[in-house]
Design a protein around this motif. Structure first.
Motif, PDB file in Angstrom:
ATOM      1  N   VAL A  96      -7.464   3.158  -2.781  1.00 41.34           N
ATOM      2  CA  VAL A  96      -7.608   4.403  -2.019  1.00 41.34           C
ATOM      3  C   VAL A  96      -7.506   4.128  -0.522  1.00 41.34           C
ATOM      4  N   ARG A  97      -8.150   3.045  -0.065  1.00 40.18           N
ATOM      5  CA  ARG A  97      -8.131   2.731   1.367  1.00 40.18           C
ATOM      6  C   ARG A  97      -6.719   2.473   1.865  1.00 40.18           C
ATOM      7  N   LYS A 157      -3.916   3.541   0.567  1.00 42.06           N
ATOM      8  CA  LYS A 157      -3.155   4.786   0.516  1.00 42.06           C
ATOM      9  C   LYS A 157      -3.508   5.685   1.700  1.00 42.06           C
ATOM     10  N   GLN A 158      -4.782   5.745   2.050  1.00 40.12           N
ATOM     11  CA  GLN A 158      -5.224   6.608   3.147  1.00 40.12           C
ATOM     12  C   GLN A 158      -4.704   6.142   4.504  1.00 40.12           C
ATOM     13  N   ASN A 159      -4.410   4.858   4.616  1.00 42.31           N
ATOM     14  CA  ASN A 159      -3.998   4.302   5.909  1.00 42.31           C
ATOM     15  C   ASN A 159      -2.487   4.143   6.062  1.00 42.31           C
ATOM     16  N   LYS A 194      -0.196   6.271   6.661  1.00 45.40           N
ATOM     17  CA  LYS A 194       0.408   7.065   7.735  1.00 45.40           C
ATOM     18  C   LYS A 194       0.377   6.307   9.057  1.00 45.40           C
TER      19      LYS A 194
END
Length: 227
Positions: free
Chosen positions: A112-113, A115-117, A119
């Motif tokens: 998750v981490r 994927k969230q970063n 961008k």
């Protein structure tokens, strides 16, 4: 005589240069995603950074051994150091890659981490592999290309360097936990949730045994390659 050829030294050092470049340019800075855990040690808190730092230094010594004059007595000294430290390099390299993919890469929190970063850090998925995935293949390659040498690593070298390092790292980890209140890796929290202190300590003991065992595997593989 250098323990490996110049091309092998350059190739292995190049792999570490790529890993270190990725750490500083592709990865999310630790203060961004673990500000409390890393407020004292920064990147140095992580086994990944310490392992890559050690392997960079190790391959740099190998390159230096190739570049020194053959008449220099420093070559024998460097070769002795490289051979004595080889089980630690082998243990760190193989442990880093295998432990990362077995324990960390597929951890739901880490997935998750990343994927969230994506961008703000578009190469973060590549970084995960560059930081961790190069260590084992190249240290195995390095070992397979070691030339005949009169020097040998002893069991004492394995216990002192490999065992000593993992004891130091666990001490650092516990000290940082005491100072910040956080463990550096989600897998440790998972172990505590599953079985409390007993499960956590059993996990640390198991990892210590595996790490030292990999050091002995490196010693055995080195000796096999000398036959």
């Amino acid at each position: 005589m250098p323990v490996v050829s110049l091309p092998v030294s350059v190739l292995c050092l190049g792999s570490q240069a790529l890993a270190m470049y990725s750490i500083y340019n592709f990865a999310v800075p630790p203060e961004k995603f673990m500000p409390e855990q890393t407020k004292y040690l920064g990147r140095f808190m992580f086994l990944t950074f310490q392992s890559n730092l050690f392997l960079t230094g190790y391959y740099s010594l190998s390159l230096a051994s190739n570049l020194l004059s053959p008449s220099s007595g420093s070559i024998d000294m460097l070769d002795r150091i490289l051979v004595a430290l080889h089980p630690m390099a082998f243990g760190l390299g193989t442990f880093l890659t295998s432990a990362y993919y077995l324990l960390d890469h597929f951890n739901p929190e880490q997935v998750v981490r990343r994927k969230q970063n994506e961008k703000n850090y578009p190469y973060i998925q590549y970084d995960a592999h560059l930081e961790h995935g190069l260590a084992a293949p190249f240290v195995i390659f390095f070992t397979s290309r070691i030339m005949q040498t009169p020097f040998r690593a002893t069991s004492g070298d394995v216990n002192a360097f490999v065992g000593g390092y993992i004891i130091y790292f666990l001490f650092q980890t516990h000290l940082n936990k005491w100072a910040t209140g956080f463990w550096p890796y989600p897998i440790i929290d998972d172990m505590e949730k599953m079985g409390g202190h007993l499960a956590r300590n059993a996990f640390f003991a198991g990892l210590t045994g595996i790490f030292v065992g990999l050091g002995y595997c490196g010693k055995a593989y080195f000796e096999h390659c000398q036959q």
